[in-house]
Design an enzyme around this catalytic site. Structure first.
Site, mmCIF file in Angstrom:
data_model
loop_
_atom_site.group_PDB
_atom_site.id
_atom_site.type_symbol
_atom_site.label_atom_id
_atom_site.label_comp_id
_atom_site.label_asym_id
_atom_site.label_seq_id
_atom_site.Cartn_x
_atom_site.Cartn_y
_atom_site.Cartn_z
ATOM 1 N N ARG A 34 -7.087 0.433 17.208
ATOM 2 C CA ARG A 34 -7.572 0.665 15.858
ATOM 3 C C ARG A 34 -8.588 -0.455 15.648
ATOM 4 O O ARG A 34 -9.503 -0.564 16.452
ATOM 5 C CB ARG A 34 -6.439 0.702 14.820
ATOM 6 N N LYS A 49 0.820 -1.227 0.000
ATOM 7 C CA LYS A 49 0.000 0.000 0.000
ATOM 8 C C LYS A 49 0.845 1.265 0.000
ATOM 9 O O LYS A 49 0.403 2.297 -0.488
ATOM 10 C CB LYS A 49 -0.977 -0.007 1.172
#
Ligand SMILES: *Cc1c(COP(=O)(O)O)cnc(C)c1O
Length: 355
Positions: A131, A36
């Site tokens: 998260r 990514k």
């Protein structure tokens, strides 16, 4: 050569990948090579797969599509929790995904079933970084539902650390994940293919752990690409931190005052700029700006100093360095600067030392 450009040294990345696959492999941990940070660059995915990595991880469907269109074949793991609105694409372009919501997993199951496919699910467990992830006390409820869904296979548990909360992977939270994995396997009579951890900061724990328990998978991007350059302030010993170089070109080089003159309003971004008075300096303008790169993540390789940036310009104090119009200036990049430069259509990508 055109500028601005980012030069990508494939042999340095290969060195990093081989080094980490060996170290992690010696502890029984396979690596998911994360793309990514390089916008799903197929050349880098290919390099990963040729250097000991078996699974490619990314956070964006568009990046998986890009790699598949370039002919990359590997199991693809979606790192960001799937959005309910993208499940058709998740099933079409990926094989495995990290999940924490039953509603989403049910939808994956429905779509996969109707395509006669089985999508692998890694359930994320919250270990404190806050998260994604299911609180350990809620996990059993979720597992109970997921194992009944026809279009998905519960293939693993995962955790993410050192991201939002800055929580360090340590014996305590890693052992907790191993223990949870063991209890799920025992209770449901299944074998979890993955007990997966991330991100690159996991290196610090893996490197020193006497026993990694059931952890058998690590999702790494930054450490493969940039040698974990910010880890513990020094990065991973023996790895290249400079496989990526941002190159920009001087478009003005003149002696000027160091402090703006005239009445102060606001700059192009709505801030009141502040400049230190250094008298007359050699002020250079480079043809690169915020549309190309995250300038706070650039470190010049010459002894010059970045002063400010606008959308299209980077201003620096050239100090003692003789930089004339047309000169090229090289910068080290951090993860954010690499990510922006690899994503910006204005930055030329140049691969060097290809094998
Ligand atoms: C981005 C990401 C990783 C890899 O992080 P790096 O810091 O690049 O190593 C691992 N896991 C998840 C869930 C991610 O989103």
């Amino acid at each position: 050569m055109r500028t601005p450009r980012i030069e990508i040294d494939l042999s340095k990345i290969t060195h990093n990948v081989r080094n980490l696959t060996q170290l992690f492999g010696s502890k029984g941990i396979g690596i998911v090579g994360v793309t990514k940070g390089v916008c799903g660059d197929p050349k880098i995915a290919n390099l990963y797969l040729n250097s000991g990595i078996k699974i490619i991880g990314d956070s964006r469907i568009a990046n998986f599509r890009r790699m598949q269109e370039a002919g990359i074949q590997a199991p693809f793991l979606l790192l960001r929790l799937p959005s309910l609105s993208e499940i058709e694409s998740v099933v079409k372009y990926t094989d495995i995904s990290l999940n924490s919501e039953v509603k989403v997993i049910s939808e994956i199951s429905r779509v996969a079933s109707s395509n006669n496919a089985k999508h692998k699910i890694i359930l994320m467990v919250e270990l404190g970084d806050l998260r994604e992830g299911i609180m350990p006390s809620d996990l059993d409820e979720v597992v109970k539902e997921v194992v009944e869904l026809p279009g998905v296979a519960l293939s693993g548990l995962g955790a993410n650390l050192a991201c939002i909360g800055g929580i360090k992977p340590d014996d305590r939270n890693m052992n907790q994940l191993s223990e949870i994995a063991q209890s799920i396997e025992d209770k449901y009579g299944l074998k979890l293919e993955f007990v997966s951890v991330g991100n690159s900061s996991i290196y610090l724990w893996v490197e020193s752990a006497a026993d990694v328990g059931k952890i058998n998978n690590a999702r790494l991007g930054e450490s493969l690409l940039l040698g974990g350059k910010d880890l513990d302030g020094i990065g991973i010993p023996g790895l290249y931190k400079d496989a990526f170089t941002l190159v920009a070109e001087v478009i003005e080089s003149r002696e000027k005052p160091s402090v703006p003159f005239g009445e102060v309003v606001v700059d192009a971004f709505g801030d009141i700029p502040k400049f230190e008075d250094r008298g007359q300096i050699r002020r250079i303008i480079l043809g690169v700006g915020r549309q190309d790169v995250l300038f706070s993540g650039l470190t010049p390789r010459l002894n010059i100093e970045i002063l400010a940036a606008s959308s299209d310009h980077l201003i620096a104090d050239a100090k003692e360095v003789d930089l004339k119009v047309g000169a090229e200036v090289e910068f080290d990049v951090d993860y954010g600067a690499m990510l922006a430069a690899m994503t910006s259509p204005y930055v030329v990508k140049k691969y060097i030392n290809e094998e």
